[in-house]
Design a protein around this motif. Structure first.
Motif, PDB file in Angstrom:
ATOM      1  N   LEU A  13       4.048  -1.482  18.038  1.00 43.11           N
ATOM      2  CA  LEU A  13       3.521  -0.985  19.307  1.00 43.11           C
ATOM      3  C   LEU A  13       4.005   0.424  19.631  1.00 43.11           C
ATOM      4  N   ASN A  14       5.227   0.734  19.235  1.00 50.28           N
ATOM      5  CA  ASN A  14       5.782   2.054  19.574  1.00 50.28           C
ATOM      6  C   ASN A  14       5.034   3.185  18.877  1.00 50.28           C
ATOM      7  N   LEU A  15       4.317   2.869  17.790  1.00 49.00           N
ATOM      8  CA  LEU A  15       3.557   3.895  17.063  1.00 49.00           C
ATOM      9  C   LEU A  15       2.056   3.784  17.291  1.00 49.00           C
ATOM     10  N   MET A  16       1.585   2.615  17.696  1.00 46.25           N
ATOM     11  CA  MET A  16       0.146   2.379  17.813  1.00 46.25           C
ATOM     12  C   MET A  16      -0.506   3.250  18.882  1.00 46.25           C
ATOM     13  N   ASP A  17       0.196   3.476  19.992  1.00 49.02           N
ATOM     14  CA  ASP A  17      -0.394   4.276  21.063  1.00 49.02           C
ATOM     15  C   ASP A  17      -0.705   5.696  20.611  1.00 49.02           C
ATOM     16  N   GLU A  18       0.230   6.296  19.874  1.00 49.00           N
ATOM     17  CA  GLU A  18       0.001   7.668  19.412  1.00 49.00           C
ATOM     18  C   GLU A  18      -1.115   7.719  18.381  1.00 49.00           C
ATOM     19  N   ILE A  61       6.467 -10.444   6.577  1.00 50.03           N
ATOM     20  CA  ILE A  61       6.136  -9.074   6.970  1.00 50.03           C
ATOM     21  C   ILE A  61       6.533  -8.827   8.420  1.00 50.03           C
ATOM     22  N   THR A  62       7.189  -7.694   8.653  1.00 48.18           N
ATOM     23  CA  THR A  62       7.620  -7.307   9.993  1.00 48.18           C
ATOM     24  C   THR A  62       6.801  -6.111  10.477  1.00 48.18           C
ATOM     25  N   LYS A  63       7.022  -5.753  11.741  1.00 44.43           N
ATOM     26  CA  LYS A  63       6.310  -4.586  12.275  1.00 44.43           C
ATOM     27  C   LYS A  63       6.707  -3.312  11.535  1.00 44.43           C
ATOM     28  N   ASP A  64       7.934  -3.228  11.048  1.00 45.60           N
ATOM     29  CA  ASP A  64       8.359  -2.052  10.286  1.00 45.60           C
ATOM     30  C   ASP A  64       7.691  -2.005   8.915  1.00 45.60           C
ATOM     31  N   ASP A  65       7.351  -3.186   8.379  1.00 45.16           N
ATOM     32  CA  ASP A  65       6.616  -3.209   7.110  1.00 45.16           C
ATOM     33  C   ASP A  65       5.194  -2.706   7.300  1.00 45.16           C
ATOM     34  N   ILE A  66       4.650  -2.940   8.486  1.00 42.52           N
ATOM     35  CA  ILE A  66       3.287  -2.472   8.744  1.00 42.52           C
ATOM     36  C   ILE A  66       3.277  -0.971   8.974  1.00 42.52           C
ATOM     37  N   LEU A  67       4.204  -0.453   9.752  1.00 42.86           N
ATOM     38  CA  LEU A  67       4.316   1.004   9.899  1.00 42.86           C
ATOM     39  C   LEU A  67       5.674   1.352  10.477  1.00 42.86           C
ATOM     40  N   THR A  68       6.333   2.278   9.832  1.00 45.14           N
ATOM     41  CA  THR A  68       7.620   2.743  10.325  1.00 45.14           C
ATOM     42  C   THR A  68       7.714   4.247  10.116  1.00 45.14           C
ATOM     43  N   HIS A  75       5.831   8.725   7.336  1.00 42.04           N
ATOM     44  CA  HIS A  75       5.636   7.314   7.637  1.00 42.04           C
ATOM     45  C   HIS A  75       5.442   6.489   6.373  1.00 42.04           C
ATOM     46  N   ASP A  76       5.855   5.244   6.451  1.00 39.59           N
ATOM     47  CA  ASP A  76       5.661   4.268   5.384  1.00 39.59           C
ATOM     48  C   ASP A  76       5.063   3.007   5.979  1.00 39.59           C
ATOM     49  N   GLY A  77       4.439   2.209   5.126  1.00 41.93           N
ATOM     50  CA  GLY A  77       4.001   0.896   5.579  1.00 41.93           C
ATOM     51  C   GLY A  77       2.634   0.515   5.064  1.00 41.93           C
ATOM     52  N   LEU A  78       2.282  -0.725   5.298  1.00 43.68           N
ATOM     53  CA  LEU A  78       0.990  -1.241   4.863  1.00 43.68           C
ATOM     54  C   LEU A  78      -0.158  -0.573   5.601  1.00 43.68           C
ATOM     55  N   TYR A  79       0.116  -0.016   6.775  1.00 45.99           N
ATOM     56  CA  TYR A  79      -0.910   0.738   7.497  1.00 45.99           C
ATOM     57  C   TYR A  79      -1.379   1.927   6.650  1.00 45.99           C
ATOM     58  N   ILE A  80      -0.437   2.543   5.960  1.00 48.79           N
ATOM     59  CA  ILE A  80      -0.764   3.680   5.088  1.00 48.79           C
ATOM     60  C   ILE A  80      -1.542   3.197   3.877  1.00 48.79           C
ATOM     61  N   ASP A  81      -1.090   2.129   3.254  1.00 48.16           N
ATOM     62  CA  ASP A  81      -1.745   1.552   2.073  1.00 48.16           C
ATOM     63  C   ASP A  81      -1.389   0.075   2.012  1.00 48.16           C
ATOM     64  N   SER A  82      -2.375  -0.761   2.228  1.00 47.97           N
ATOM     65  CA  SER A  82      -2.094  -2.202   2.279  1.00 47.97           C
ATOM     66  C   SER A  82      -1.690  -2.768   0.925  1.00 47.97           C
ATOM     67  N   TYR A  83      -1.888  -1.996  -0.144  1.00 49.07           N
ATOM     68  CA  TYR A  83      -1.492  -2.442  -1.490  1.00 49.07           C
ATOM     69  C   TYR A  83      -0.157  -1.842  -1.918  1.00 49.07           C
ATOM     70  N   ASP A  84       0.602  -1.309  -0.993  1.00 52.48           N
ATOM     71  CA  ASP A  84       1.898  -0.688  -1.299  1.00 52.48           C
ATOM     72  C   ASP A  84       2.769  -1.660  -2.101  1.00 52.48           C
ATOM     73  N   GLU A  85       3.119  -1.281  -3.319  1.00 53.25           N
ATOM     74  CA  GLU A  85       3.848  -2.178  -4.227  1.00 53.25           C
ATOM     75  C   GLU A  85       5.276  -2.444  -3.763  1.00 53.25           C
ATOM     76  N   GLN A  86       5.847  -1.533  -3.014  1.00 52.28           N
ATOM     77  CA  GLN A  86       7.205  -1.743  -2.533  1.00 52.28           C
ATOM     78  C   GLN A  86       7.257  -2.835  -1.456  1.00 52.28           C
ATOM     79  N   ILE A  87       6.242  -2.876  -0.627  1.00 57.15           N
ATOM     80  CA  ILE A  87       6.218  -3.836   0.488  1.00 57.15           C
ATOM     81  C   ILE A  87       5.412  -5.080   0.131  1.00 57.15           C
ATOM     82  N   ASN A  88       4.348  -4.881  -0.619  1.00 55.65           N
ATOM     83  CA  ASN A  88       3.411  -5.963  -0.929  1.00 55.65           C
ATOM     84  C   ASN A  88       3.180  -6.058  -2.431  1.00 55.65           C
TER      85      ASN A  88
END
Length: 887
Positions: A13-18, A61-68, A75-88
């Motif tokens: 949520l802290n990043l979604m608004d921006e 998966i946490t909110k930081d995994d989705i975008l941090t 920025h890192d996270g599945l928001y950037i690439d949902s196939y990120d091998e480090q997270i997923n």
């Protein structure tokens, strides 16, 4: 609720608004797919991508995994690439083998974002224009062929009609391309019959570093009415002497005025003879424009008076509209009459409607949709649609000709919004506006006629809209995310190389109401949607503007476009003019939600966003959801439209969405509101602390929205077996109970007697909190089923949108006395009115006995004591402590 990780707990949520704010400011840059065709009130794709990731990922998966955000600002996270091998790794944490339903698909945001994440999508949308936008957003296309054909059509129509958009440069005598023609309405004065040319102002352009400001002299006898200001960016000072070309010397009488250097006429360029629906003739007679047109039984008539063109050196220049330009208008009209029967031109009547929809056009005596376009525009767009649609008869290697034609028609349709008699000129940046700058039709008295064929890339140029189609479909093949690095200020772009948006994942796209869904029971994993906004946006009436043109091409191929106008009978919206009241809205919405409940799997989840600042709308949508069998599990506020959006900045609409989460969980046992209150009070205190820890910088207003959603979980889970004094408790009573608990839990809560009216209690809490922005105040008022305008009507709040303030007692005295004297119509005297009026009498040494004898009560004393504490003014308390014997 069980211990599984809830979807909302995974939202950054802290990043979604921006993310949302950046996207809504420039959709064409951040998510080009949503610029493929106009649709209203689109929710940010970034929000729905986050929702999709939170829903489809497993509990690891946490909110930081989705975008941090890194310490470097990247920025890192599945928001950037949902196939990120480090997270997923090996895509083991996302379940893409799911079906997502959107029963109110609108512009297609849910469908596009879930499609991109790999889900199969099913959409229902009653409106053919929205349905078409969804379809073409996900249809595949050969980009090389599409680009070649768009270039071909534009060049062909330029060759045929380009001469009608030319003018002669007075300095060189060369023929030049016109960008815009300026028009003003002519209207006969109701009193003296003078033919009045309407000018809201006499400015054409303001001075910028690269170009001079330009004015238009109001003196009709002047023979050179275009005035260039050169280096000046403001009017002349009082006392300045100006010698005109005629030799006459004028002395400026008022600061800010201008003097025409040709004829010597002095005028205020910002003060025209028309504004706010009124006009004034030269004899001083003032009348309403709509009333004049009605009584004269006339349609709006316009006269071109100036134009902007590109000179041989490539500079944008202004000049008066002359006889040569007029001949080209006549030639274009003659050409239109020759081709009229061959061109796909709309002729539908404009339906009756509310004042902000088609009613506005009917009030100006527009009867048919083709009347809001000039003859030259009818010729141009008729030929463009004709050539675009005939492309279906061609043969292409590796491309379907009809699909190419459909995309071309879509681009031409999208271009309509920047052309026609409803488009105004923006003097600050010297650019055209567009038809739907508000969610409304707005007749203009000084519209512009743009050249859609121009080769200089102006805002209304068709070439830009063909480019939007191409960029949208490139984005489908190679989607990306853009996120601003707050350390460097750079916007960083990340390609999601394994993602795409494809027609292969469209399981169903239905141009029909979702009150009947053609799907098996428990066949859908998620319902993610954005329901209609009560009476906020009348989509069907607005979209007719595009529909009538699209229909001319598509009605033989698509049954969805056979009706003369967009179907309106089953549109779910509150509209008294269409005999659609709150009962219709709730029942229709409940029908859709019931179908969603039927097709949703037992362990599935429903998520929707809602955007409305009228709390009545919130009450009815919650009622529809709960009556459909859903249990509300949570609610979270997020950014929706950008803060300076024209839809919110002047109309005081909410600029935030609330995400509502629901599932099919139900409890068999009964519960009373008293038990609900007792169970919730201590639990909410723990919830509040958890939310503050989970989300940094969470405002009290946002926390109130979240807690309200969690409270509604308990009510909806037991519904309909919730009782109060032996009778079933309705949603309004439940909301009052929930809100009173939340107020007690939140710091600075107002604990006043139940008899104190909601408006007074809300005002007292506002005084205690102090000044705050419009949206924070509105979220607080949501708990009282009120909004800011309610308090403004009672003169309880003042100030600009960014900082609303409570109105003190001394500024409300006139309003209160108006009620007491019967001069102000009001339901009743508020409790705060009584306290503040007694306070006024006390501090001005007037006798309070008369009013104290009638008003004094223990509950009013508590309100006075609260105001004394909140304002740090003991005189509030003192006036109530005085005994009647003292008078």
């Amino acid at each position: 609720m069980d211990n599984k990780t809830e979807t909302w707990d995974k939202l950054p949520l802290n990043l979604m608004d921006e993310l949302a704010e950046k996207e809504t400011y420039r959709r064409d840059v951040y998510r080009p797919i949503y610029s493929l065709h106009k649709w209203w009130a689109r929710r940010p794709g970034s929000t729905f991508r986050c929702l999709g990731l939170a829903a489809l990922t497993d509990d690891t998966i946490t909110k930081d995994d989705i975008l941090t955000e890194r310490t470097t600002g990247s920025h890192d996270g599945l928001y950037i690439d949902s196939y990120d091998e480090q997270i997923n790794p090996n895509d083991e944490h996302i379940d893409r083998d799911v079906t997502v339903l959107d029963p109110f698909a609108g512009g297609g945001t849910t469908l596009v974002e879930m499609n991109r994440l790999g889900a199969d999508v099913v959409g229902y949308e009653l409106n053919p224009v929205a349905w078409w936008t969804e379809k073409k957003s996900m249809d595949d296309v050969n980009l090389d062929v599409l680009e070649r054909e768009s270039d071909r059509i534009l060049e062909e129509v330029r060759d045929e009609l380009g001469e009608y958009y030319t003018t002669v440069d007075p300095e060189t005598g060369q023929e030049c391309e016109v960008l815009y023609y300026f028009q003003s309405q002519r209207i006969p004065c109701l009193t003296c019959d003078e033919e009045v040319q309407l000018f809201p102002r006499y400015e054409l352009s303001r001075t910028k570093k690269t170009s001079p400001g330009v004015l238009y002299c109001p003196n009709q006898e002047c023979d050179d009415r275009i005035i260039e200001l050169q280096d000046r960016d403001k009017g002349l000072d009082e006392g300045t002497e100006v010698t005109a070309a005629s030799g006459v010397t004028m002395t400026v009488s008022t600061d800010g005025n201008e003097v025409c250097p040709n004829c010597g006429h002095e005028f205020d360029p910002t003060d025209g003879n028309a504004g706010w629906g009124k006009y004034t003739c030269s004899n001083g007679h003032k009348h309403d424009i709509k009333e004049t047109l009605r009584r004269k039984d006339e349609k709006p008539k316009f006269e071109r008076f100036a134009l902007q063109y590109v000179d041989p050196q490539g500079n944008k220049k202004f000049k008066e509209f002359d006889s040569t330009d007029s001949e080209l208008v006549k030639s274009a009209k003659k050409r239109l009459n020759e081709l009229r029967e061959e061109l796909p031109l709309p002729n539908q009547r404009i339906p009756e409607g509310m004042a902000m929809t088609t009613g506005a056009l009917r009030n100006y005596n527009y009867e048919r949709f083709n009347e809001v376009f000039t003859d030259r525009h009818l010729l141009t767009f008729g030929l463009l649609f004709d050539r675009a649609w005939k492309t279906k008869k061609k043969e292409f290697k590796n491309a379907d000709a009809q699909n190419i034609a459909e995309f071309l028609v879509t681009g031409v349709s999208n271009n309509l919004e920047y052309n026609g008699k409803l488009v105004k000129w923006g003097i600050t940046y010297s650019i055209s506006g567009h038809v739907f700058e508000r969610h409304a039709y707005i007749p203009r008295v000084q519209p512009i006629e743009g050249n859609p064929l121009n080769s200089h890339g102006s805002r209304n140029a068709l070439g830009n809209f063909f480019d939007k189609i191409l960029e949208a479909k490139r984005y489908c093949k190679e989607p990306f995310e853009k996120v601003k690095n707050r350390q460097t200020g750079d916007v960083e772009q990340y390609y999601a190389t394994n993602e795409s948006i494809s027609e292969d994942r469209v399981a169903g796209l239905n141009c029909s109401t979702a009150e009947r869904i053609d799907a098996d029971d428990e066949s859908v994993d998620y319902v993610i949607t954005d329901p209609p906004y009560y009476d906020n946006v009348q989509y069907s009436k607005l979209s007719d503007y595009f529909y009538v043109w699209l229909r001319e091409c598509l009605h033989e191929e698509y049954d969805e476009f056979k009706p003369e106008l967009v179907p309106k009978a089953r549109e779910i919206v509150a509209n008294e003019n269409a005999n659609k009241d709150e009962e219709f809205f709730v029942k229709s919405l409940a029908n859709v939600f019931s179908e969603c409940h039927r097709v949703l799997k037992q362990d599935g989840e429903m998520i929707f966003t809602y955007h409305h600042n009228e709390n009545e709308a919130w009450s009815v949508i919650l009622e529809a959801l709960i009556e459909s069998g859903f249990t509300i599990t949570g609610a979270y506020p997020v950014q929706s439209e950008m803060p300076n959006s024209p839809h919110i900045s002047e109309l005081d609409n909410a600029e935030y969405d609330i995400l509502v989460f629901a599932n099919k969980e139900q409890a068999d046992e009964e519960i009373t509101l008293t038990e609900l209150r007792q169970n919730l009070f201590f639990e909410l205190q723990d919830m509040a602390e958890e939310e503050r820890e989970r989300h940094e910088d969470l405002s009290k207003a946002d926390l109130g929205v979240i807690l309200r959603g969690k409270c509604m979980y308990y009510y909806s889970r037991y519904y309909p077996n919730v009782y109060s004094e032996g009778e079933q408790a309705g949603i309004d009573e439940a909301l009052e109970t929930v809100d009173s608990i939340i107020e007690q839990v939140l710091e600075g809560s107002v604990n006043l007697p139940a008899s104190i009216d909601a408006m007074s209690e809300a005002y007292a809490a506002f005084v205690q909190r102090g000044p705050e922005g419009y949206d924070d105040l509105n979220k607080q008022l949501l708990a009282k089923n009120l909004n800011v305008s309610d308090l403004e009507d009672e003169k309880l709040v003042k100030g600009p949108r960014k900082l609303k303030e409570p109105v003190p007692a001394d500024e409300r005295v006139h309003h209160i006395e108006g009620k007491l004297n019967g001069n102000i119509t009001s339901d009743r005297l508020l409790d705060i009115d009584k306290v503040q009026y007694l306070y006024h009498l006390y501090i001005t040494d007037q006798n309070t006995a008369e009013y104290l004898s009638e008003w004094k009560s223990s509950d009013l004393e508590e309100l006075a004591e609260f105001m004394a504490d909140a304002t740090d003014d003991d005189r509030y308390e003192s006036v109530m402590e005085m005994s009647l014997s003292q008078f």
